[in-house]
Design a protein around this motif. Sequence first.
Motif, short mmCIF file in Angstrom:
data_model
loop_
_atom_site.label_atom_id
_atom_site.label_comp_id
_atom_site.label_asym_id
_atom_site.label_seq_id
_atom_site.Cartn_x
_atom_site.Cartn_y
_atom_site.Cartn_z
N PHE A 207 15.69 1.29 2.01
CA PHE A 207 14.28 1.62 1.86
C PHE A 207 14.11 3.07 1.43
O PHE A 207 15.03 3.88 1.54
CB PHE A 207 13.51 1.41 3.17
CG PHE A 207 14.01 2.25 4.32
CD1 PHE A 207 13.45 3.48 4.61
CD2 PHE A 207 15.05 1.80 5.14
CE1 PHE A 207 13.91 4.26 5.66
CE2 PHE A 207 15.51 2.56 6.20
CZ PHE A 207 14.94 3.79 6.46
N ILE A 208 12.92 3.37 0.91
CA ILE A 208 12.45 4.75 0.83
C ILE A 208 11.47 4.93 1.99
O ILE A 208 10.77 4.00 2.38
CB ILE A 208 11.79 5.06 -0.53
CG1 ILE A 208 10.66 4.09 -0.84
CG2 ILE A 208 12.83 5.03 -1.63
CD1 ILE A 208 9.89 4.42 -2.11
N ASP A 209 11.43 6.14 2.54
CA ASP A 209 10.76 6.33 3.82
C ASP A 209 9.34 6.84 3.66
O ASP A 209 9.11 7.99 3.26
CB ASP A 209 11.57 7.30 4.68
CG ASP A 209 11.04 7.37 6.10
OD1 ASP A 209 10.58 6.34 6.62
OD2 ASP A 209 11.08 8.47 6.69
N GLU A 210 8.37 6.00 3.94
CA GLU A 210 6.96 6.33 4.15
C GLU A 210 6.39 7.30 3.10
O GLU A 210 5.93 8.40 3.46
CB GLU A 210 6.77 6.93 5.54
CG GLU A 210 7.08 5.97 6.66
CD GLU A 210 6.71 6.55 8.01
OE1 GLU A 210 7.11 7.70 8.30
OE2 GLU A 210 6.01 5.86 8.78
N PRO A 211 6.35 6.93 1.85
CA PRO A 211 5.77 7.84 0.86
C PRO A 211 4.32 8.21 1.16
O PRO A 211 3.91 9.35 0.92
CB PRO A 211 5.87 7.05 -0.45
CG PRO A 211 6.95 6.05 -0.22
CD PRO A 211 6.87 5.70 1.23
N MET A 212 3.53 7.27 1.69
CA MET A 212 2.13 7.57 1.96
C MET A 212 1.98 8.44 3.20
O MET A 212 1.21 9.40 3.20
CB MET A 212 1.34 6.27 2.14
CG MET A 212 -0.16 6.46 2.28
SD MET A 212 -0.91 7.02 0.74
CE MET A 212 -2.63 7.06 1.20
N VAL B 191 6.08 8.26 -5.19
CA VAL B 191 6.97 7.09 -5.20
C VAL B 191 7.94 7.17 -6.37
O VAL B 191 9.14 6.90 -6.23
CB VAL B 191 6.15 5.79 -5.25
CG1 VAL B 191 7.04 4.59 -5.49
CG2 VAL B 191 5.37 5.61 -3.95
N GLU B 192 7.43 7.54 -7.54
CA GLU B 192 8.31 7.66 -8.71
C GLU B 192 9.40 8.71 -8.47
O GLU B 192 10.56 8.52 -8.86
CB GLU B 192 7.49 8.05 -9.94
CG GLU B 192 6.56 6.96 -10.44
CD GLU B 192 5.67 7.43 -11.57
OE1 GLU B 192 5.76 8.64 -11.93
OE2 GLU B 192 4.87 6.63 -12.08
N ALA B 193 9.03 9.82 -7.84
CA ALA B 193 9.98 10.91 -7.65
C ALA B 193 11.07 10.57 -6.64
O ALA B 193 12.14 11.19 -6.65
CB ALA B 193 9.23 12.17 -7.19
N TYR C 145 -0.72 0.90 -4.80
CA TYR C 145 -0.35 2.07 -5.60
C TYR C 145 1.16 2.32 -5.56
O TYR C 145 1.73 2.84 -6.52
CB TYR C 145 -1.14 3.28 -5.12
CG TYR C 145 -2.63 3.05 -5.24
CD1 TYR C 145 -3.24 3.02 -6.48
CD2 TYR C 145 -3.40 2.79 -4.11
CE1 TYR C 145 -4.60 2.76 -6.61
CE2 TYR C 145 -4.76 2.53 -4.22
CZ TYR C 145 -5.35 2.51 -5.48
OH TYR C 145 -6.69 2.23 -5.58
N GLN C 146 1.80 1.95 -4.47
CA GLN C 146 3.25 2.12 -4.39
C GLN C 146 3.97 1.15 -5.33
O GLN C 146 4.90 1.52 -6.04
CB GLN C 146 3.72 1.93 -2.95
CG GLN C 146 3.18 2.98 -2.00
CD GLN C 146 4.05 3.18 -0.78
OE1 GLN C 146 5.27 3.14 -0.86
NE2 GLN C 146 3.43 3.41 0.37
N GLY D 240 6.23 1.46 -9.10
CA GLY D 240 7.59 0.97 -9.28
C GLY D 240 8.32 0.55 -8.04
O GLY D 240 9.44 0.04 -8.14
N ALA D 241 7.75 0.76 -6.85
CA ALA D 241 8.41 0.23 -5.65
C ALA D 241 8.44 -1.29 -5.75
O ALA D 241 7.39 -1.91 -5.95
CB ALA D 241 7.67 0.67 -4.39
#
Length: 576
Positions: A275-280, A307-309, A347-348, A352-353
């Motif tokens: 996972f990626i962790d909690e972008p929001m 999210v992209e970054a 939006y995530q 691209g998520a």
Amino acid sequence: MSLLRDSCSNLPGSVLRNVFPALTLLLLCCALRCHASSNSSAHYSVLTSVEGQTPPVVDVWISSEPGNAAPPGGPGWWRMTLRKADGSLLGVRALSERTPMRSQDGVGRIARYQLNVNGSEALEYMDQTTGSALLPELMFRDALLPNPASDARYARGFATTGELLGHILQLSDGPVEPALDFAHARTLKLRTDLWIGTSRDTRDDGRPRKNPGDDYTYIPLTKSDIERAIASGFNYFNAIAGLSEWLLAQPVFVRGVKVYPDDLYRSNVTTSTMFIDEPMVRLGWSGGDVESVLGPQVVAQALRMRVEALQPLSRRVIQFRDASVGSLTWIRPKAPSWETEFWSAWYQMQAGAPGVVHEGRYSHRGYGWDPEILLGEGVPALTDNDMFSFYYAFLRGAARAFDGYWGTSIYGQSEPALRLPALIRAYNMGAKHLWFWSSDHDHHVPFEEQLRLAESISRYAASHPRGPGKPLPLKAREAIVLPEGYAFNCSGVWGTQREERNAYGVAYGDIAAAALFQGILASRSGIEYDYVVNSPDLSRLHYKKLVFINENGSVTSKPPSDSGSASPSFKLAPRR
């Protein structure tokens, strides 16, 4: 030939001089054609494509298995044996329309796929959800199978040159193909539409905490622990030191590549991080204050770029230690977002998520379910189903729009009585991932509780099959459509104040209240609904009904609303 001479011995000499050479030529041509058609194997040497690199494979054998072909044009079995530079072997066996390197058209549809790593037990990989062959995750046809060069010639039915694993193949004479046993391949049935797992290689030691604020004591997972987890329904694990080889032979997905190229041929290896962790949640922790911005669209744009970054192409290149990848660049897939702020899913995924998994701290009030903040006390007797439908409508709507997936997870802060109902509702709505958080004080779900919940949801799933196909059934017939740029939640619209007004003079909190109210109306009417964001191509999502929450405070529907929803004339009057 002697038999032909004997049987022609009584013919006149003039006849023999004219007939015999023609018969000889005819028989020779037949023999050559028979030899060519029966020549079903080839050996290739591997040449490096990069100066200074030693290819990971030095010999390649490809064989069409005799006696296994279906009628003309049908599938047939073939084998590919690779000898690595260190002398170890890797064997692939498949049932497909064509044999590799015999056509520019590739192997076609693959019906079955088997693997033998250096003489160990052969494994066959099957997608339990569809009953079809489960193929490896990355570039199977383009890199893991050999492909002829565009200008290759053909000798004895095989291309003279091509490529495999980023290096050059050259048809050549070679040693006899080593034997790898596929006669007793064991089938691993892997469920691709439902992944149950945790992010850790540890568990608590089973002892309760002395004080509520204390952390648990964690110990490494043992083989016995993993066996119990698999028996309970877990099918998604980290590659665990000392247990990886055994784990890879189980019907589970394993994160991480350890041996190149062997692990890339395993259909149960997934190369992406979990996972990626909690972008929001983390938005605004650094790089500016998003609580004071000019409109909610700034928040939406900030989230998309965050999210992209987090996983650009450059960060997803897989680096193999001491491996010569030749002309290839191996790119791991993007990871889903593990996120508390479920309403940000649109939006995530737009950024691209591939999916969003909710951090589920489910309780009767709190952690994102506080309808009274927007609606006051005017909606009595809200049910658990109303709550779960609200949470998951954001996730499922985004997944449907962006061809992604979604899921939920159980955290230690969740009320115990709501944990299994949350998993069941998520499963019924099409969730792919059901996870557990396994560390860090109150976030932690004790190991025995994880096993109990996994066993319960697995038993429920077995008795309530979702059927083959995508893990996102198109159950929702209604979508509640939010204005572009609005990330709405039970407190209002993210990045704005509750009473702050938009360009139409309508309070952002009232826009959010209308969206919440429409969701509750649908839930109370037994209607499966999603939350989506207004966009030009909503028609392609094939909802039966779209309910638009407009920036001017009006609520409209397409087709017009019936008695099961709010009146078409329902409108929020701007506050004076």
